[in-house]
Design a protein around this motif. Structure first.
Motif, PDB file in Angstrom:
ATOM      1  N   LEU A   4       0.826  -1.215   0.000  1.00 29.35           N
ATOM      2  CA  LEU A   4       0.000   0.000   0.000  1.00 29.35           C
ATOM      3  C   LEU A   4       0.858   1.262   0.000  1.00 29.35           C
ATOM      4  O   LEU A   4       0.524   2.256  -0.646  1.00 29.35           O
ATOM      5  CB  LEU A   4      -0.953   0.005   1.199  1.00 29.35           C
ATOM      6  CG  LEU A   4      -2.123  -0.958   1.115  1.00 29.35           C
ATOM      7  CD1 LEU A   4      -2.916  -0.950   2.424  1.00 29.35           C
ATOM      8  CD2 LEU A   4      -3.033  -0.607  -0.054  1.00 29.35           C
ATOM      9  N   SER A   5       1.986   1.224   0.712  1.00 24.29           N
ATOM     10  CA  SER A   5       2.899   2.366   0.713  1.00 24.29           C
ATOM     11  C   SER A   5       3.426   2.636  -0.694  1.00 24.29           C
ATOM     12  O   SER A   5       3.584   3.790  -1.095  1.00 24.29           O
ATOM     13  CB  SER A   5       4.067   2.127   1.673  1.00 24.29           C
ATOM     14  OG  SER A   5       3.601   2.044   3.007  1.00 24.29           O
ATOM     15  N   CYS A   6       3.682   1.590  -1.446  1.00 20.59           N
ATOM     16  CA  CYS A   6       4.127   1.755  -2.835  1.00 20.59           C
ATOM     17  C   CYS A   6       2.995   2.302  -3.699  1.00 20.59           C
ATOM     18  O   CYS A   6       3.228   3.156  -4.566  1.00 20.59           O
ATOM     19  CB  CYS A   6       4.634   0.429  -3.389  1.00 20.59           C
ATOM     20  SG  CYS A   6       6.217  -0.071  -2.659  1.00 20.59           S
ATOM     21  N   ARG A   7       1.794   1.846  -3.456  1.00 17.57           N
ATOM     22  CA  ARG A   7       0.637   2.346  -4.210  1.00 17.57           C
ATOM     23  C   ARG A   7       0.441   3.845  -3.981  1.00 17.57           C
ATOM     24  O   ARG A   7       0.149   4.593  -4.903  1.00 17.57           O
ATOM     25  CB  ARG A   7      -0.617   1.586  -3.801  1.00 17.57           C
ATOM     26  CG  ARG A   7      -1.856   2.061  -4.501  1.00 17.57           C
ATOM     27  CD  ARG A   7      -3.066   1.270  -4.089  1.00 17.57           C
ATOM     28  NE  ARG A   7      -4.243   1.773  -4.783  1.00 17.57           N
ATOM     29  CZ  ARG A   7      -5.469   1.413  -4.503  1.00 17.57           C
ATOM     30  NH1 ARG A   7      -5.690   0.524  -3.557  1.00 17.57           N
ATOM     31  NH2 ARG A   7      -6.478   1.919  -5.156  1.00 17.57           N
ATOM     32  N   TYR A   8       0.618   4.278  -2.737  1.00 15.19           N
ATOM     33  CA  TYR A   8       0.368   5.679  -2.400  1.00 15.19           C
ATOM     34  C   TYR A   8       1.630   6.544  -2.401  1.00 15.19           C
ATOM     35  O   TYR A   8       1.556   7.735  -2.131  1.00 15.19           O
ATOM     36  CB  TYR A   8      -0.355   5.768  -1.045  1.00 15.19           C
ATOM     37  CG  TYR A   8      -1.727   5.149  -1.114  1.00 15.19           C
ATOM     38  CD1 TYR A   8      -2.703   5.675  -1.947  1.00 15.19           C
ATOM     39  CD2 TYR A   8      -2.042   4.010  -0.379  1.00 15.19           C
ATOM     40  CE1 TYR A   8      -3.967   5.097  -2.041  1.00 15.19           C
ATOM     41  CE2 TYR A   8      -3.297   3.424  -0.460  1.00 15.19           C
ATOM     42  CZ  TYR A   8      -4.250   3.983  -1.296  1.00 15.19           C
ATOM     43  OH  TYR A   8      -5.492   3.400  -1.388  1.00 15.19           O
ATOM     44  N   GLY A   9       2.774   5.953  -2.703  1.00 19.41           N
ATOM     45  CA  GLY A   9       4.004   6.728  -2.843  1.00 19.41           C
ATOM     46  C   GLY A   9       4.645   7.171  -1.547  1.00 19.41           C
ATOM     47  O   GLY A   9       5.342   8.181  -1.513  1.00 19.41           O
ATOM     48  N   ASP A  10       4.446   6.418  -0.486  1.00 16.41           N
ATOM     49  CA  ASP A  10       4.998   6.780   0.815  1.00 16.41           C
ATOM     50  C   ASP A  10       6.447   6.300   0.912  1.00 16.41           C
ATOM     51  O   ASP A  10       6.735   5.208   1.409  1.00 16.41           O
ATOM     52  CB  ASP A  10       4.155   6.176   1.934  1.00 16.41           C
ATOM     53  CG  ASP A  10       4.512   6.703   3.303  1.00 16.41           C
ATOM     54  OD1 ASP A  10       5.623   7.273   3.460  1.00 16.41           O
ATOM     55  OD2 ASP A  10       3.695   6.545   4.225  1.00 16.41           O
ATOM     56  N   ASN A  30       0.748   4.555 -10.527  1.00 23.35           N
ATOM     57  CA  ASN A  30       0.374   5.755  -9.786  1.00 23.35           C
ATOM     58  C   ASN A  30       1.380   6.892  -9.926  1.00 23.35           C
ATOM     59  O   ASN A  30       1.200   7.944  -9.325  1.00 23.35           O
ATOM     60  CB  ASN A  30       0.151   5.399  -8.311  1.00 23.35           C
ATOM     61  CG  ASN A  30      -1.080   4.533  -8.152  1.00 23.35           C
ATOM     62  OD1 ASN A  30      -2.192   5.001  -8.322  1.00 23.35           O
ATOM     63  ND2 ASN A  30      -0.885   3.251  -7.882  1.00 23.35           N
ATOM     64  N   HIS A  66       4.756   7.372  -9.124  1.00 22.03           N
ATOM     65  CA  HIS A  66       5.644   7.760  -8.022  1.00 22.03           C
ATOM     66  C   HIS A  66       7.118   7.644  -8.431  1.00 22.03           C
ATOM     67  O   HIS A  66       7.819   6.690  -8.060  1.00 22.03           O
ATOM     68  CB  HIS A  66       5.346   6.927  -6.778  1.00 22.03           C
ATOM     69  CG  HIS A  66       3.927   7.028  -6.326  1.00 22.03           C
ATOM     70  ND1 HIS A  66       3.341   8.234  -5.999  1.00 22.03           N
ATOM     71  CD2 HIS A  66       2.976   6.078  -6.162  1.00 22.03           C
ATOM     72  CE1 HIS A  66       2.082   8.026  -5.639  1.00 22.03           C
ATOM     73  NE2 HIS A  66       1.840   6.723  -5.735  1.00 22.03           N
TER      74      HIS A  66
END
Length: 185
Positions: free
Chosen positions: A14-20, A54, A56
């Motif tokens: 999820l962090s990769c999906r949202y660019g964290d 996404n 990033h």
């Protein structure tokens, strides 16, 4: 170093999906980066699919030197690579990072077809993303395209005027012809 739990892997996905990027950096400090290459969702998507779809770029630049280069060309269950996702979502900086990564497969990524028979170039065309389609055509291996279509390779002995525009026609998997002019600018 410890082994990540399935919850750790779900969170990093999820962090990769949202660019964290900070969460991803913490994960790579706590666990070996090799674990990142093994993470998949139910559709076979990797962390690179999430990042590429996404847009990033900073996160992609951070991870590419840490992960297995084979992950760049790893398809999901639909046969799509991270470059397919970048093309579908019009992320030029991501496409460039994936194709130009020195340890990766390079321009051969552009020729990979998914289960629908679409290459990343076809996905860019279908999405109406002309900027990306133009860039992919500019860098792709035109020798493989000419061989694939039974066209004669002109070889290295012919010279091309660098100030001249070049007309390119490419047939996608659906038989549609895309015409593009590559300008000398």
């Amino acid at each position: 170093m410890s082994i990540p739990s399935s919850e750790d892997n779900e969170e990093i996905f999820l962090s990769c999906r949202y660019g964290d990027i900070e969460e991803v950096q913490e994960y790579t400090q706590k666990f070996s980066p090799e674990y990142l290459s093994k993470i998949r969702d139910d559709n076979g998507n990797t962390i690179l699919h999430m990042i590429s779809g996404n847009g990033h770029t900073d996160l992609l630049r951070y991870l590419l030197p840490l992960i297995s280069p084979s992950l760049i060309s790893t398809p999901n269950n639909a046969g799509s690579t991270p470059l397919h996702w970048a093309a579908l979502n019009s992320h030029l900086s991501i496409a460039k990072e994936l194709v130009l990564f020195p340890s990766g497969p390079g321009v051969d990524l552009i020729d990979i077809k998914n289960s629908a028979g679409h290459s990343p170039l076809a996905e860019a065309e279908l999405a109406g993303w002309q900027e990306g389609a133009k860039w992919l055509v500019e860098v792709m291996n035109l020798e493989s395209v000419t061989e694939e279509n039974g066209m004669e390779d002109v070889g290295d002995t012919d010279t091309v005027d660098p100030n001249q525009d070049v007309q390119v026609e490419i047939e996608d998997a659906d038989g549609q012809i895309a015409k593009m002019t590559i300008t000398s600018s």
